[in-house]
Motif scaffolding. Structure first.
Motif, PDB file in Angstrom:
ATOM      1  N   LYS A 118      32.289 -39.602  30.138  1.00 54.14           N
ATOM      2  CA  LYS A 118      32.786 -38.638  31.329  1.00 54.14           C
ATOM      3  C   LYS A 118      32.944 -39.287  32.921  1.00 54.14           C
ATOM      4  O   LYS A 118      33.815 -38.582  33.649  1.00 54.14           O
ATOM      5  N   ALA A 123      36.182 -33.239  36.345  1.00 51.74           N
ATOM      6  CA  ALA A 123      34.987 -32.382  35.851  1.00 51.74           C
ATOM      7  C   ALA A 123      35.773 -31.007  35.118  1.00 51.74           C
ATOM      8  O   ALA A 123      36.511 -30.245  35.930  1.00 51.74           O
ATOM      9  N   TRP A 126      34.137 -24.462  34.488  1.00 54.18           N
ATOM     10  CA  TRP A 126      32.902 -23.817  33.943  1.00 54.18           C
ATOM     11  C   TRP A 126      33.358 -22.489  33.331  1.00 54.18           C
ATOM     12  O   TRP A 126      34.399 -21.686  33.948  1.00 54.18           O
ATOM     13  N   THR A 212      30.815 -24.762  27.826  1.00 57.45           N
ATOM     14  CA  THR A 212      30.721 -25.471  28.994  1.00 57.45           C
ATOM     15  C   THR A 212      29.486 -26.927  28.968  1.00 57.45           C
ATOM     16  O   THR A 212      29.969 -27.980  29.286  1.00 57.45           O
ATOM     17  N   ASP A 215      31.424 -29.166  27.008  1.00 57.27           N
ATOM     18  CA  ASP A 215      32.474 -29.991  27.688  1.00 57.27           C
ATOM     19  C   ASP A 215      31.767 -30.825  28.559  1.00 57.27           C
ATOM     20  O   ASP A 215      32.761 -31.989  28.788  1.00 57.27           O
ATOM     21  N   TYR A 216      30.562 -30.893  28.983  1.00 58.52           N
ATOM     22  CA  TYR A 216      30.078 -31.784  29.735  1.00 58.52           C
ATOM     23  C   TYR A 216      28.853 -32.610  28.903  1.00 58.52           C
ATOM     24  O   TYR A 216      28.370 -33.781  29.411  1.00 58.52           O
ATOM     25  N   SER A 217      29.299 -32.504  27.418  1.00 60.74           N
ATOM     26  CA  SER A 217      28.285 -33.377  26.652  1.00 60.74           C
ATOM     27  C   SER A 217      26.820 -33.271  26.790  1.00 60.74           C
ATOM     28  O   SER A 217      26.140 -34.487  26.970  1.00 60.74           O
ATOM     29  N   VAL A 218      26.375 -32.134  27.254  1.00 60.11           N
ATOM     30  CA  VAL A 218      25.074 -32.078  27.663  1.00 60.11           C
ATOM     31  C   VAL A 218      24.299 -31.789  26.475  1.00 60.11           C
ATOM     32  O   VAL A 218      24.345 -30.909  25.610  1.00 60.11           O
ATOM     33  N   THR A 223      20.410 -32.814  32.970  1.00 55.99           N
ATOM     34  CA  THR A 223      21.470 -33.878  32.982  1.00 55.99           C
ATOM     35  C   THR A 223      22.275 -33.637  34.349  1.00 55.99           C
ATOM     36  O   THR A 223      22.596 -32.462  34.755  1.00 55.99           O
ATOM     37  N   PHE A 225      25.290 -34.710  37.207  1.00 54.03           N
ATOM     38  CA  PHE A 225      26.857 -35.232  37.680  1.00 54.03           C
ATOM     39  C   PHE A 225      27.060 -35.284  38.982  1.00 54.03           C
ATOM     40  O   PHE A 225      26.523 -34.240  39.705  1.00 54.03           O
ATOM     41  N   ILE A 233      34.508 -36.910  37.985  1.00 58.33           N
ATOM     42  CA  ILE A 233      33.045 -37.433  37.755  1.00 58.33           C
ATOM     43  C   ILE A 233      32.842 -38.855  38.171  1.00 58.33           C
ATOM     44  O   ILE A 233      33.582 -39.541  37.719  1.00 58.33           O
ATOM     45  N   ALA A 236      26.845 -39.963  36.181  1.00 55.13           N
ATOM     46  CA  ALA A 236      26.091 -39.115  35.210  1.00 55.13           C
ATOM     47  C   ALA A 236      24.697 -39.934  35.183  1.00 55.13           C
ATOM     48  O   ALA A 236      24.495 -40.860  34.839  1.00 55.13           O
TER      49      ALA A 236
END
Length: 258
Positions: A118, A123, A126, A212, A215-218, A223, A225, A233, A236
């Motif tokens: 990331k 970014a 959302w 979402t 998309d942010y690989s949470v 977590t 950013f 970004i 992270a």
């Protein structure tokens, strides 16, 4: 799943993310294709797969001459091979078949994988976010400002414990151009109850979509950013963070031109 790591449910992260030491890593998010073949759904930037030239959407037919039809089969072969092994993968890309040699490495840990994937990218917007406090429903509204985006949940003890640090950053840098937004997939009622109890001073978005989070690989909470004024970004982190640990980079980002 990100190959070399078993897919995890969204979980609370403790300070110091668990190490994946000794586990071989390829860096591919896998899915089973329509025809029952293995699909490289997404390649992690900077991973062994990326360096070997594997692309999003490639079909993986075999590993070291052994046919693979689902993620579990390939994971086992990679774990058995271990870090340092060179694995030959047979690929189908749009009907063209070829082999690539991939040098497996030791899994660098979930936090480092997140940064590889990331940091340096824009970014993502959302989806499904409702502004429950602060009126911010999308990252695009924050262009020109430095943003700290914190993925949290009402049930996450580490998330709740980080509130004083986020409040302190809001107090110290808010007037200088820092915007903090806490994103949760909890309902508005549940989130606002905790917001009031913990006296969260920063913006809160609720009903965050699974898309979402992906998309942010949470994969764990909290977590966090840091996003610069251009929407890129720049940092992270997973797990509890202190105000001091984030303050130095925030100062740097605030000093940069929009």
């Amino acid at each position: 799943m990100l190959l070399g790591a078993v897919a995890l449910p969204l979980a609370a992260a403790l300070p110091g993310v668990a190490s994946a030491a000794g586990r071989a890593w390829l860096g591919v998010e896998l899915a089973t294709g329509d025809a029952g073949v293995l699909l490289a759904k997404r390649i992690i930037r900077g991973s062994p797969a990326d360096k070997a030239g594997i692309k999003d959407g490639d079909l993986i037919l075999a590993a070291d001459g052994k046919s693979v039809a689902n993620p579990r089969e390939l994971i086992k072969l990679i774990l058995d091979a271990g870090p340092g092994a060179v694995m030959k993968l047979s690929i189908d890309r749009g009907g063209k078949k070829f082999d690539v040699n991939v040098s497996l490495i030791e899994h660098p840990g979930d936090e480092e994988v997140l940064r590889l994937d990331k940091v340096g990218t824009f970014a993502p917007g959302w989806k499904g976010v409702k502004a429950a406090q602060g009126g911010i429903a999308d990252i695009k509204a924050l262009r020109g400002k430095v943003a700290l985006v914190d993925f949290w949940a009402t049930w996450c003890s580490a998330c709740r414990a980080m509130t004083p640090a986020l409040n302190a950053l809001h107090d110290k840098f808010g007037a200088q151009g820092l915007t903090i937004v806490g994103l949760t997939d909890d309902s508005e009622a549940a989130a606002l109850k905790v917001v009031s109890k913990l006296r969260m001073k920063y913006a809160i978005g609720v009903s965050t979509s699974i898309e979402t989070l992906r998309d942010y690989s949470v994969l764990a909470l909290p977590t966090l950013f840091l996003v610069d004024k251009k929407g890129v970004i720049r940092h992270a982190a997973i797990g509890m963070q202190t105000a001091d640990s984030q303050g130095t980079l925030i100062k740097k980002l605030l000093a940069e031109p929009a």
